[in-house]
Every structure is written in C-alpha cells, then in structure tokens.
Write an enzyme that holds these catalytic residues in place. Structure first.
Site, mmCIF file in Angstrom:
data_model
loop_
_atom_site.group_PDB
_atom_site.id
_atom_site.type_symbol
_atom_site.label_atom_id
_atom_site.label_comp_id
_atom_site.label_asym_id
_atom_site.label_seq_id
_atom_site.Cartn_x
_atom_site.Cartn_y
_atom_site.Cartn_z
ATOM 1 C CD GLU A 1 37.602 -27.604 -33.054
ATOM 2 O OE1 GLU A 1 36.466 -27.660 -32.466
ATOM 3 O OE2 GLU A 1 38.058 -27.046 -32.221
ATOM 4 C CD GLU B 1 33.776 -21.397 -29.459
ATOM 5 O OE1 GLU B 1 34.434 -19.991 -29.603
ATOM 6 O OE2 GLU B 1 33.333 -22.068 -28.254
#
Length: 360
Positions: free
Chosen positions: A174, A317
């Site tokens: 994300e 991430e």
C-alpha cells in the site's frame, strides 16, 4: 454488493486430505520429525490451499493499493500528503524498497490508484479511483458504506484478473500518507484494544505528535462509533480506500485458492477485515514479518497467525512480501527435492544395524 457476497460464498475450506498427505511426506523426509519447523507448516498448508503436494512454478505478484487519507489534515504524519502521489509514481520506476526486493525474487508489481488525490498519466498505474482520497475520520466517516464495498470489490476483481494471467502467489502492499492512523483505528474498532496500546509513531513523529495521533484515533472512534460486528462499517467509518482494496485482495485470493502474503501493519488491518467477513480466509494468508508498529503484534493475535520474520521493518509498500515469497519457495523446494528416508537408505541401514546388535 452482489459481487462481494458471491465472492465470500465461493470460499471453501482447505483440502484436508492433501494436508494429511503432505505431512506424511514431510515426516518421511530425511530429517528428524519437526526439525524444519515453520517450513513444514507452510508446505502442508500450501498443499491444502492448492491441492498439490508440490507447487514448483510460483508466479508472484504484489498488489499495491494507493490512496490518500483525509485524516492527514490532523497532522498525524511527519510526511506531507503529496508523498502518496510521488511514491505511487516511483513504484513504476523500479526505485522503491518493494521494487528492489521484488526484483530479487522475480515478483511483479500491480500498482493500483484506488483513491490518490491526483491524476496520473502513467499506463503502469491501474486507474480504479473511487474518490480523490477519503474524508477526515476525526470529523466524520471516511467514506460511504457503498464506497467501502466498491473498494473491496476492486480488490477482488484485481485478483481475479491476476489469477487469469497465471499468478499463483500474491502479496499485498500500500501507499497512503496517514494510513497507520486509519489502520490503528480499524484495529481498535474490531477489538477491545485502546489507541494508547496500538498507535505507533509511523513515519517518525515526535513524542508530542505521537500523543496527538493517539487523541485523533480516539476522536475518530468516538465521532463515528463503528460497528465492531460489521467490518465494512468499520472500513467506511474509520478506514481507508487502500485498506478496503487490500481487504478485497484477501477475499479474492481465498476465492481463487491462491496463497496471499501480508506485508505489515496496514495490510494486516485489511486481512483482519477480510477474516472477520469470512473466517475461512485466514487459512489462505501468510504473514511475512512482524512490523515495528506497536499494534502489529495485536493485529496478528486478532487474526490468529504468526509472522515468519521479525526484521524491525516498517516501510510498508509490500516490502516484506518478497522475503516471505523466498521462504514459501524454500518450503516447496524441500517438498520437491529433499530425499525420503528410503531414498537415503537410512531406514535399511538402521534395520541392518539393529539386526547386527541383536545377533551379538
């Protein structure tokens, strides 16, 4: 909503007979029983998920959901809001942490704009924007209920497409400034934990900013009063589009009988929502590492899983997923190439030794 309901209904239990068959093979490998610990459990569960004792051709992909969060205006992050846009672009340039680690294990990335407050002219970013960022959860709901459902369904559809393309091992990542705040709020809403326990400093807050962040989460919970028994209501009121999209990814993976990896704190919040929607989803999930966020360990307890590693990472991430991919592939290498006691002549030699001792 119908797509979400149908997807949840399609999720089936693991193949128990394949798990038993896998354990028979594992316990007959040339090693002391249980000596490869978690690798053995991973191998058995992989067999239960896929129906195959060995999954030797794993095509890997990390889905990165990107979205802005209105609560950033409360000063809960040390990073400016525009970082969401910048890093989303950088995922396509191959220069971020997850890009480097994904390349190491030959994993592809799927970058999804599900709610960034910007427009992209980049064909490597999939445009599934529901809105340009959520509203400020300290003042009211992040989004409407239907928008949370729409975001979940985006995640399911993304996974459906990846499975059609042959991907059979997925990860979750994300990007969204202030999403440790929304994730902490989701955890508190779905448990009986207090913000003081689960809220962390995120991307480097000062002590004063940290105390303020705790108060913001408390205010969000008081203002919105999310329904603990309805994960979608929780997502809509105090969550984010990135978390909702990833929740859909976990649902989609279980629906398609594909293993899926949690990265860290934010994707754990998404996994927790998915498991609350259908407890069978838990069996398809592998947590990669224990995030350095203080709420991470409580997130794992709520889901009922243990992370493979503890590297004190908190990048997000999806950066933890490649390390889990490597470990999962190691479990399959063990199943494919490690010899049995019979292969190693250990059983026969052992029996000969016993007979000789008795003869003496």
């Amino acid at each position: 909503m119908e797509f979400l309901r149908d997807s949840l209904k399609q999720i089936q239990p693991l193949y128990e007979e394949k798990i038993e068959e896998a354990w028979q093979r594992i316990d007959n490998l040339t090693k002391p029983i249980g000596s490869l610990g978690t690798l053995e459990k991973i191998a058995a569960r992989m067999a239960g998920i896929t129906g195959n004792l060995v999954n030797s051709r794993l095509k890997k992909n990390i889905v990165i959901m990107c979205a802005d969060n209105g609560v950033v205006e409360e000063g809960v992050s040390a990073c400016p809001k525009d970082i969401t846009r910048i890093v989303t672009e950088n995922f396509t340039r191959g220069i971020t942490g997850v890009c480097v680690f994904a390349d190491m294990v030959q994993a592809d990335l799927t970058v999804v704009d599900i709610g960034v407050d910007a427009e992209f002219n980049n064909t490597k970013i999939i445009n599934k924007k529901i809105m340009r960022g959520t509203k400020n959860i300290a003042k009211g709901p992040a989004m409407e209920y239907r928008e949370a459902v729409e975001a979940i369904e985006v995640g399911i559809a993304i996974v459906d497409e990846l499975v059609k393309k042959g991907y059979n091992l997925l990860g979750t990542g994300e990007m969204g400034i202030a999403n440790t705040t929304t994730s902490a709020a989701v955890l508190c809403a779905l448990s009986n934990l207090e913000p003081d326990v689960v809220v962390g400093k995120g991307a480097g807050l000062t002590e004063e900013q940290y105390r303020h962040k705790i108060e913001v989460v408390k205010r969000a919970l008081d203002v919105n009063k999310p329904n603990q028994n309805d994960p979608i209501d929780v997502l809509a009121k105090v969550g984010g589009l990135d978390i909702a999209g990833l929740c859909g990814c976990f649902i989609g993976a279980a629906k398609n009988r594909v293993p899926i990896v949690i990265d860290g704190f934010i994707s754990s919040a998404a996994a927790l929502c998915a498991v609350r929607l259908n407890p069978k989803i838990k069996d398809y999930i592998f947590p990669s590492h224990l995030s350095a966020e203080p709420g991470a360990i409580y997130m794992m307890k709520e889901i009922g899983l243990e992370p493979m590693l503890n590297l004190n990472m908190r990048l997000g991430e999806g950066s933890g997923c490649p390390f889990a991919f490597f470990i999962i592939e190691a479990s399959q290498k063990m199943m494919r190439d490690m010899g049995s006691f019979e292969d190693a002549n250990i059983v026969n030699n052992f029996l000969i030794d016993i007979r000789e001792e008795k003869a003496i």
